[in-house]
Design an enzyme around this catalytic site. Structure first.
Site, PDB file in Angstrom:
ATOM      1  N   ARG A   1       0.819  -1.219   0.000  1.00  0.00           N
ATOM      2  CA  ARG A   1       0.000   0.000   0.000  1.00  0.00           C
ATOM      3  C   ARG A   1       0.847   1.260   0.000  1.00  0.00           C
ATOM      4  NH1 ARG A   1      -4.836  -1.933   4.020  1.00  0.00           N
ATOM      5  NH2 ARG A   1      -6.047  -2.959   2.392  1.00  0.00           N
TER       6      ARG A   1
ATOM      7  N   GLY B   1      -8.936  -7.861   0.015  1.00  0.00           N
ATOM      8  CA  GLY B   1      -7.738  -8.068   0.832  1.00  0.00           C
ATOM      9  C   GLY B   1      -7.284  -9.521   0.839  1.00  0.00           C
TER      10      GLY B   1
ATOM     11  N   GLY C   1     -13.533  -3.507   0.007  1.00  0.00           N
ATOM     12  CA  GLY C   1     -14.893  -2.973   0.111  1.00  0.00           C
ATOM     13  C   GLY C   1     -15.138  -1.828  -0.870  1.00  0.00           C
TER      14      GLY C   1
HETATM   15  P1  ADP Z   1     -11.741 -10.717   0.185  1.00  0.00           P
HETATM   16  O1  ADP Z   1     -11.014 -10.075   1.334  1.00  0.00           O
HETATM   17  O2  ADP Z   1     -10.815 -11.182  -0.899  1.00  0.00           O
HETATM   18  O3  ADP Z   1     -12.866  -9.847  -0.327  1.00  0.00           O
HETATM   19  P2  ADP Z   1     -13.490 -12.175   1.970  1.00  0.00           P
HETATM   20  O4  ADP Z   1     -13.028 -11.326   3.111  1.00  0.00           O
HETATM   21  O5  ADP Z   1     -14.880 -11.991   1.494  1.00  0.00           O
HETATM   22  O6  ADP Z   1     -12.454 -12.032   0.745  1.00  0.00           O
HETATM   23  O7  ADP Z   1     -13.363 -13.711   2.340  1.00  0.00           O
HETATM   24  C1  ADP Z   1     -12.138 -14.291   2.637  1.00  0.00           C
HETATM   25  C2  ADP Z   1     -12.322 -15.422   3.625  1.00  0.00           C
HETATM   26  O8  ADP Z   1     -13.215 -16.388   3.121  1.00  0.00           O
HETATM   27  C3  ADP Z   1     -11.015 -16.137   3.883  1.00  0.00           C
HETATM   28  O9  ADP Z   1     -10.673 -15.977   5.245  1.00  0.00           O
HETATM   29  C4  ADP Z   1     -11.314 -17.599   3.548  1.00  0.00           C
HETATM   30  O10 ADP Z   1     -10.736 -18.507   4.469  1.00  0.00           O
HETATM   31  C5  ADP Z   1     -12.823 -17.629   3.655  1.00  0.00           C
HETATM   32  N1  ADP Z   1     -13.379 -18.766   2.899  1.00  0.00           N
HETATM   33  C6  ADP Z   1     -13.204 -19.062   1.606  1.00  0.00           C
HETATM   34  N2  ADP Z   1     -13.821 -20.205   1.292  1.00  0.00           N
HETATM   35  C7  ADP Z   1     -14.419 -20.653   2.410  1.00  0.00           C
HETATM   36  C8  ADP Z   1     -15.203 -21.815   2.736  1.00  0.00           C
HETATM   37  N3  ADP Z   1     -15.493 -22.728   1.836  1.00  0.00           N
HETATM   38  N4  ADP Z   1     -15.627 -21.938   4.016  1.00  0.00           N
HETATM   39  C9  ADP Z   1     -15.317 -21.015   4.935  1.00  0.00           C
HETATM   40  N5  ADP Z   1     -14.585 -19.907   4.694  1.00  0.00           N
HETATM   41  C10 ADP Z   1     -14.143 -19.729   3.441  1.00  0.00           C
HETATM   42 MG    MG Z   2     -11.452  -9.998   3.430  1.00  0.00          MG
END
Ligand code: ADP
Ligand code: MG
Length: 394
Positions: free
Chosen positions: A37, A351, A374
């Site tokens: 960042r 993230g 977000g």
């Molecule tokens: P990003 O930050 O990329 O937007 P999110 O914060 O929405 O992603 O989600 C990330 C989390 O989702 C990770 O901690 C991951 O472990 C969890 N995750 C992914 N697949 C599963 C699953 N099948 N069951 C439970 N948690 C999951």
């Molecule tokens: Mg996240």
């Protein structure tokens, strides 16, 4: 498309600039463990230095909730910035006040000052007009480069624009231009991939991509909620029981849209979320008792990969499995490799997804990595982001 003024459209020479950056980096003691960042803001800083501006930087770090927390001071950021720029970066001990104003007044052209963590001020997250006024007491211009925080109407991201003219930094400009590419006449086929934990975090973006994309591929915990909504018993899997009705209505909508909506049809299931714990590859209707689905299965990953290989554009938010716990990163990895090898213009945000791509050393093979999680989602939803709204139009 949004057409906002940037620092390239105005004269910055001799001006004192309040630059809002997103230096919300992970720390281990005084050490910045990932400076992505900070690096992302360097083009803006280098431009401002070269064009003889006086730069006062503001950022938040962590969640001090309006209180002074010594472990969330920005000194490690000032040190890393100084290393990266090869020049001194002065650091104020506070966010505002007479001593800070004095430091600002002493700045010469091309010099930099970093204010203390803006979230030490209780007025920051409340968008307090008084704090916004004090932050701009001694500045001529507001430059917003904090895309990752642009969806928040805080004093330092939006309130300050009531007092001085506001324009975009180069990172903000690049984020707006690049993320807009999937909204307006994208190279087709456009493939959207959504994963991560929850449907509830991403409902509007799912709907938006159903309208915009040619293919929408779903993985992660989010896929579990859709599969449960289709009636599968996913046993111990994580899914959102309160979102089943919503997932059902999205499934229904997906039936009548042009976009092809895809869920995994095999899953990686395990009894325990720990590194290298034993697992089974199962169909959604055969998840054994006591097991939970933690990744998309190899067939689904290969199928998603094939869709991606034909894409003109790929836009991806959220990992497809529990990538933090190997080997449940495999689904995300297979699809990420297909993206890397495709000719598609590829955009990744979120993230956790970005952390997963970093860990796989694949992020450099994407066309663009957004610094917004977000904020990128809200941008795609078509929401007005307060930190962008306040910027002057061209
Ligand atoms: P990003 O930050 O990329 O937007 P999110 O914060 O929405 O992603 O989600 C990330 C989390 O989702 C990770 O901690 C991951 O472990 C969890 N995750 C992914 N697949 C599963 C699953 N099948 N069951 C439970 N948690 C999951
Ligand atoms: Mg996240």
């Amino acid at each position: 498309m949004l057409n906002k003024k940037s620092i390239k459209d105005i004269n910055v020479a001799g001006k004192t600039i309040l630059l809002r950056a997103d230096f919300n980096v992970p720390l281990s003691g005084h050490n910045v463990t990932d400076d992505t960042r900070i690096r992302a803001v360097l083009p803006t800083l280098e431009y401002l230095i070269k064009h003889n501006a006086k730069v006062v930087m503001a950022s938040h770090l962590g969640r001090p909730k309006g209180e002074y927390k010594p472990e969330l001071k920005l000194d490690p950021v000032a040190d890393r910035l100084s290393e990266l720029l090869g020049r001194p970066v002065a650091k104020a001990g506070r966010v505002r006040g007479p001593e800070v104003n004095e430091m600002i007044e002493k700045l010469k052209e091309g010099e930099l000052l970093l204010l203390e963590n803006v979230r030490f001020e209780s007025g920051e997250e409340k968008n307090d007009p008084e704090l916004a006024a004090r932050l701009t007491d001694k500045v001529d211009l507001f430059v917003n480069d904090a895309f990752g925080t642009a969806h928040r109407a805080h004093a330092s991201t939006s309130g300050v624009a009531a007092h001085v003219p506001a324009v975009a930094g180069l990172l903000m400009k690049k984020e707006i231009e690049t993320l807009s590419r999937c909204l307006e006449d994208p190279p087709r086929p456009m493939v959207a991939i959504l994963g991560g934990a929850k449907v509830s975090d991403k409902i509007n973006v799912i709907r938006r991509f159903l309208e915009l994309a040619d293919n929408l591929l779903i993985g992660g915990g989010m896929a579990n909620t859709f599969l449960a909504a289709q009636g599968y018993d996913l046993k111990n899997s994580f899914y959102e029981k309160e979102q089943l009705d919503l997932a059902r209505s999205i499934l229904e909508e997906s039936g009548s849209c042009r976009c092809r909506f895809a869920l995994p049809d095999d899953l990686v299931a395990t009894a325990e979320l720990k590194d290298n714990s034993p697992y089974e590859i199962v169909k959604p209707d055969r998840v054994p008792d006591q097991l939970m689905a933690v990744d998309i299965g190899p067939e689904s990953a290969a199928r998603f990969g094939r869709v991606v290989s034909d894409a003109g554009m790929v836009v991806w938010n959220g990992p497809l499995g529990v990538f933090e716990t190997p080997p449940f990163h495999k689904g995300t990895e297979t699809v990420a490799r297909a993206v890397a090898e495709s000719r598609a213009y590829s955009i990744a945000g979120g993230g956790d997804l970005v952390a997963a791509l970093e860990a796989l050393s694949l992020s450099s093979q994407f066309s663009f990595i957004s610094t917004g999680g977000g904020a990128a989602l809200e941008f795609w939803e078509g929401k007005k982001l307060p930190g962008i709204e306040v910027l002057e139009d061209k």
